[in-house]
Design a protein around this motif. Structure first.
Motif, PDB file in Angstrom:
ATOM      1  N   LEU A 174       0.828  -1.205   0.000  1.00 17.71           N
ATOM      2  CA  LEU A 174       0.000   0.000   0.000  1.00 17.71           C
ATOM      3  C   LEU A 174       0.867   1.262   0.000  1.00 17.71           C
ATOM      4  N   LEU A 175       1.960   1.234   0.750  1.00 20.21           N
ATOM      5  CA  LEU A 175       2.876   2.385   0.753  1.00 20.21           C
ATOM      6  C   LEU A 175       3.505   2.581  -0.627  1.00 20.21           C
ATOM      7  N   CYS A 176       3.871   1.476  -1.272  1.00 11.46           N
ATOM      8  CA  CYS A 176       4.431   1.562  -2.625  1.00 11.46           C
ATOM      9  C   CYS A 176       3.412   2.122  -3.608  1.00 11.46           C
ATOM     10  N   SER A 177       2.151   1.739  -3.437  1.00  9.43           N
ATOM     11  CA  SER A 177       1.115   2.252  -4.345  1.00  9.43           C
ATOM     12  C   SER A 177       0.931   3.760  -4.193  1.00  9.43           C
ATOM     13  N   MET A 178       1.243   4.292  -2.992  1.00  9.69           N
ATOM     14  CA  MET A 178       1.071   5.733  -2.760  1.00  9.69           C
ATOM     15  C   MET A 178       2.281   6.546  -3.179  1.00  9.69           C
ATOM     16  N   PHE A 179       3.490   5.982  -3.021  1.00 13.64           N
ATOM     17  CA  PHE A 179       4.692   6.803  -3.170  1.00 13.64           C
ATOM     18  C   PHE A 179       5.573   6.434  -4.363  1.00 13.64           C
ATOM     19  N   LEU A 180       5.401   5.225  -4.915  1.00 13.81           N
ATOM     20  CA  LEU A 180       6.255   4.834  -6.036  1.00 13.81           C
ATOM     21  C   LEU A 180       5.596   5.178  -7.367  1.00 13.81           C
ATOM     22  N   SER A 181       6.421   5.511  -8.332  1.00 18.39           N
ATOM     23  CA  SER A 181       5.924   5.797  -9.679  1.00 18.39           C
ATOM     24  C   SER A 181       5.428   4.504 -10.329  1.00 18.39           C
ATOM     25  N   PRO A 182       4.382   4.582 -11.179  1.00 19.81           N
ATOM     26  CA  PRO A 182       3.878   3.382 -11.856  1.00 19.81           C
ATOM     27  C   PRO A 182       4.916   2.664 -12.720  1.00 19.81           C
ATOM     28  N   ARG A 183       6.006   3.365 -13.087  1.00 23.92           N
ATOM     29  CA  ARG A 183       7.012   2.700 -13.930  1.00 23.92           C
ATOM     30  C   ARG A 183       7.773   1.612 -13.167  1.00 23.92           C
ATOM     31  N   TYR A 184       7.610   1.575 -11.841  1.00 26.95           N
ATOM     32  CA  TYR A 184       8.233   0.520 -11.037  1.00 26.95           C
ATOM     33  C   TYR A 184       7.253  -0.617 -10.745  1.00 26.95           C
ATOM     34  N   PHE A 185       6.239  -0.771 -11.593  1.00 25.66           N
ATOM     35  CA  PHE A 185       5.176  -1.753 -11.339  1.00 25.66           C
ATOM     36  C   PHE A 185       5.708  -3.176 -11.280  1.00 25.66           C
ATOM     37  N   ARG A 186       6.841  -3.450 -11.943  1.00 23.09           N
ATOM     38  CA  ARG A 186       7.366  -4.832 -11.991  1.00 23.09           C
ATOM     39  C   ARG A 186       7.776  -5.349 -10.616  1.00 23.09           C
ATOM     40  N   TYR A 187       8.048  -4.455  -9.668  1.00 23.26           N
ATOM     41  CA  TYR A 187       8.475  -4.899  -8.339  1.00 23.26           C
ATOM     42  C   TYR A 187       7.298  -5.380  -7.477  1.00 23.26           C
ATOM     43  N   ALA A 188       6.081  -5.131  -7.922  1.00 21.08           N
ATOM     44  CA  ALA A 188       4.918  -5.496  -7.109  1.00 21.08           C
ATOM     45  C   ALA A 188       4.848  -7.006  -6.883  1.00 21.08           C
ATOM     46  N   ARG A 189       5.050  -7.774  -7.951  1.00 16.46           N
ATOM     47  CA  ARG A 189       5.009  -9.241  -7.816  1.00 16.46           C
ATOM     48  C   ARG A 189       6.143  -9.739  -6.940  1.00 16.46           C
ATOM     49  N   LEU A 190       7.307  -9.137  -7.076  1.00 14.90           N
ATOM     50  CA  LEU A 190       8.472  -9.560  -6.293  1.00 14.90           C
ATOM     51  C   LEU A 190       8.219  -9.367  -4.800  1.00 14.90           C
TER      52      LEU A 190
ATOM     53  N   HIS B 172       0.824  -6.054 -16.005  1.00 21.03           N
ATOM     54  CA  HIS B 172       1.247  -5.289 -17.180  1.00 21.03           C
ATOM     55  C   HIS B 172       0.084  -4.481 -17.761  1.00 21.03           C
ATOM     56  N   LYS B 173      -1.140  -4.988 -17.649  1.00 21.39           N
ATOM     57  CA  LYS B 173      -2.306  -4.248 -18.142  1.00 21.39           C
ATOM     58  C   LYS B 173      -2.736  -3.164 -17.164  1.00 21.39           C
ATOM     59  N   GLN B 174      -2.477  -3.383 -15.877  1.00 24.17           N
ATOM     60  CA  GLN B 174      -2.919  -2.464 -14.826  1.00 24.17           C
ATOM     61  C   GLN B 174      -1.722  -1.877 -14.090  1.00 24.17           C
ATOM     62  N   LYS B 175      -0.826  -1.227 -14.839  1.00 28.68           N
ATOM     63  CA  LYS B 175       0.411  -0.708 -14.242  1.00 28.68           C
ATOM     64  C   LYS B 175       0.131   0.292 -13.126  1.00 28.68           C
ATOM     65  N   GLN B 176      -0.897   1.106 -13.307  1.00 26.36           N
ATOM     66  CA  GLN B 176      -1.205   2.112 -12.297  1.00 26.36           C
ATOM     67  C   GLN B 176      -1.646   1.478 -10.976  1.00 26.36           C
ATOM     68  N   ASN B 177      -2.248   0.292 -11.062  1.00 27.00           N
ATOM     69  CA  ASN B 177      -2.807  -0.361  -9.870  1.00 27.00           C
ATOM     70  C   ASN B 177      -2.061  -1.625  -9.466  1.00 27.00           C
ATOM     71  N   ALA B 178      -0.839  -1.782  -9.945  1.00 30.20           N
ATOM     72  CA  ALA B 178      -0.098  -3.029  -9.716  1.00 30.20           C
ATOM     73  C   ALA B 178       0.060  -3.332  -8.230  1.00 30.20           C
ATOM     74  N   TYR B 179       0.486  -2.347  -7.456  1.00 30.68           N
ATOM     75  CA  TYR B 179       0.719  -2.578  -6.028  1.00 30.68           C
ATOM     76  C   TYR B 179      -0.602  -2.774  -5.272  1.00 30.68           C
ATOM     77  N   THR B 180      -1.644  -2.077  -5.710  1.00 33.02           N
ATOM     78  CA  THR B 180      -2.948  -2.233  -5.060  1.00 33.02           C
ATOM     79  C   THR B 180      -3.494  -3.642  -5.280  1.00 33.02           C
ATOM     80  N   ILE B 181      -3.353  -4.144  -6.504  1.00 30.16           N
ATOM     81  CA  ILE B 181      -3.824  -5.498  -6.814  1.00 30.16           C
ATOM     82  C   ILE B 181      -3.090  -6.525  -5.973  1.00 30.16           C
ATOM     83  N   GLN B 182      -1.782  -6.370  -5.837  1.00 32.46           N
ATOM     84  CA  GLN B 182      -1.003  -7.305  -5.026  1.00 32.46           C
ATOM     85  C   GLN B 182      -1.359  -7.195  -3.547  1.00 32.46           C
ATOM     86  N   ALA B 183      -1.665  -5.985  -3.081  1.00 29.54           N
ATOM     87  CA  ALA B 183      -2.095  -5.813  -1.688  1.00 29.54           C
ATOM     88  C   ALA B 183      -3.429  -6.519  -1.452  1.00 29.54           C
TER      89      ALA B 183
END
Length: 474
Positions: free
Chosen positions: A23-39, A97-108
């Motif tokens: 959730l913190l990543c979804s608020m403060f990280l840029s969407p271009r770092y979406f690949r780290y959400a799965r990790l 990859h389709k939901q880059k803006q919401n990557a961290y939210t989806i993983q949360a």
């Protein structure tokens, strides 16, 4: 309280920490770092799995004023839930990859659902169980709706309405049981019920509670959502939906049927009738369908009915059979949806004819997928064959009165062969050729789960022994 946290809830606490990180990543990280959400999710699940070794289990550990419990039974289910969660996280690449803006939210949301599923298994009172069920359900609504488009939103709304109704039915039953026993604690209710003669009101309350919980298992009378939900949900979320909620629901259902609700003979027959109706509906509906997701929705309902019928015939042998079948089933399902995840990323449709020519250039992937399908159908050398043998033998050993139910299930299993074969055959059509582009995570999940499915089918003894040990020590 602190001791209880470290002795019983440390794996869930670890998941909770990684939910906050997402959730913190979804608020403060840029969407271009979406690949780290799965990790991040994969690391969180891996650490939680390691921390399972710190959980107190022998003989049973009760914490938070007996609201939460732990034993070898909960530990096994927690491990399988986390394993399925890890595989699902790997399969969410397409969605992320389709939901880059919401990557961290989806993983949360995914981690929250896993957190809720683990707490369902550990629940030892109805209040904790209700909160845990809702903790699993609410993220699931948003995960179903995460794929863009009208159908995913419709699927999420239908699942929401069905779950709301089933929660009302569940609470209705709990209120009557509380009126009879003046307790919400499962252990206390079991002690009170065993010391008194079961009444009709107790049977009514038990039926309402179980009917409220089995809505997540896509069985009658709450099966109307399953077709639309499967059609409108992204494939990686389907891998989650067809495994983790089922593990959680069956895990707590078996505990309820063994202890606080096990004295109701009426409940056994209600569940048996519901199971047979569900199996009849699911198998006959799937015959005329060509949409692969719909066929697997019917398959999920049918398999849930088989397991539910076995679980309601309470015995140690039946319980070990249910545990074994669930482990085999979730691995088969993960494998199937890993392949559908690959075809989805290659823009291949979900009708059976769209799979034509896949085998010609994708031998390994096609064979792994075919093995998973024939395992679901119950062919030899797969875990599905061994699981069905144990399942049917458990029903046969439960008494002559259940033989008619067994004969119906055997006939429906033969009927199911038709639609399972219908899924596989188009892949071997040589009139077309399709080349599938894959990524490592998709291949890994598909091949590993298919290989384990065959391994269990060839050498099931160790897993059977483990399941029997768990059942004897529940």
């Amino acid at each position: 309280m602190i001791n209880d946290l470290f002795n019983i809830l440390l794996p869930q606490a670890c998941l909770g920490l990684f939910i906050i990180i997402q959730l913190l990543c979804s608020m403060f990280l840029s969407p271009r770092y979406f690949r780290y959400a799965r990790l991040i999710s994969a690391i969180g699940i891996a650490l939680s799995t390691v921390l399972l070794s710190t959980v107190q289990t022998e003989p049973q550990y009760f914490g938070f004023k007996n609201a939460i419990m732990s034993d070898s039974y909960t530990l096994l289910f927690h491990f399988i839930i986390l394993l399925c969660g890890f595989f699902v996280v790997l399969l969410t690449r397409n969605l992320i990859h389709k939901q880059k803006q919401n990557a961290y939210t989806i993983q949360a949301l995914l981690l929250t659902a896993i957190f809720g599923a683990m707490n369902i298994i550990s629940s030892n009172d109805f209040l904790t169980l209700l909160v845990s069920v809702e903790l699993l359900s609410f993220p699931t609504y948003f995960l179903i709706a995460s794929d863009r488009g009208y159908y995913s939103k419709e699927a999420a709304f239908k699942y929401l309405i069905t779950s709301a109704v089933s929660t009302g039915v569940f609470l209705f039953g709990v209120s009557y049981l509380y009126g009879l026993t003046s307790s919400l604690n499962l252990t206390e209710i079991y002690e009170i019920i065993t010391e008194s003669e079961p009444t009709l009101l107790y049977a009514f309350a038990s039926v309402m509670i179980i009917l409220g919980l089995i809505s997540k298992l896509s069985v009658f009378p709450f099966a109307n959502w399953v077709i639309d939900v499967y059609k409108g949900t992204e494939t990686s979320i389907l891998a989650f939906l067809s495994t983790i909620p089922k593990l959680a629901m069956f895990g707590i259902l078996c505990r309820l049927l063994v202890f606080p609700l096990g004295s109701s003979l009426e409940l056994t027959f209600v569940i048996a009738i519901v199971s047979i109706i569900t199996a009849l509906w699911a198998n006959t509906y799937a015959i005329r369908e060509n949409n692969v997701k719909v066929i697997f929705a019917c398959s999920a309902a049918a398999n849930s009915s088989y397991v539910l019928l076995t679980a309601c015939l309470v015995s140690v042998y039946n319980l070990s059979t249910v545990i074994f079948y669930l482990i085999c089933y979730v691995l088969m399902n993960i494998s199937v949806f890993a392949f559908l995840n690959i075809t989805d990323s290659n823009k291949i449709g979900m009708n059976t004819v769209d799979f034509r020519g896949i085998f010609h250039k994708n031998h390994g992937l096609s064979i792994a997928y075919a093995l998973s399908i024939i395992a679901l159908a119950g062919f030899p050398i797969t875990s599905g064959f061994v699981a069905k043998i144990y399942l049917f033998s458990a029903i046969a050993n439960s008494g002559l009165i259940f033989v008619p139910f067994l004969l119906i299930l055997l006939m429906l299993t033969v009927v199911a062969l038709y639609y399972y074969i219908k899924i596989i055959l188009p892949m071997f059509d040589i009139s077309e050729t399709k080349v599938l582009k894959t990524v490592y995570s998709q291949k890994f999940v598909l091949i590993i789960t298919a290989a384990v499915t065959v391994l269990i089918g060839v050498y099931p003894e160790k897993l059977v022994e483990l399941c029997r040990f768990i059942a004897y020590n529940i």
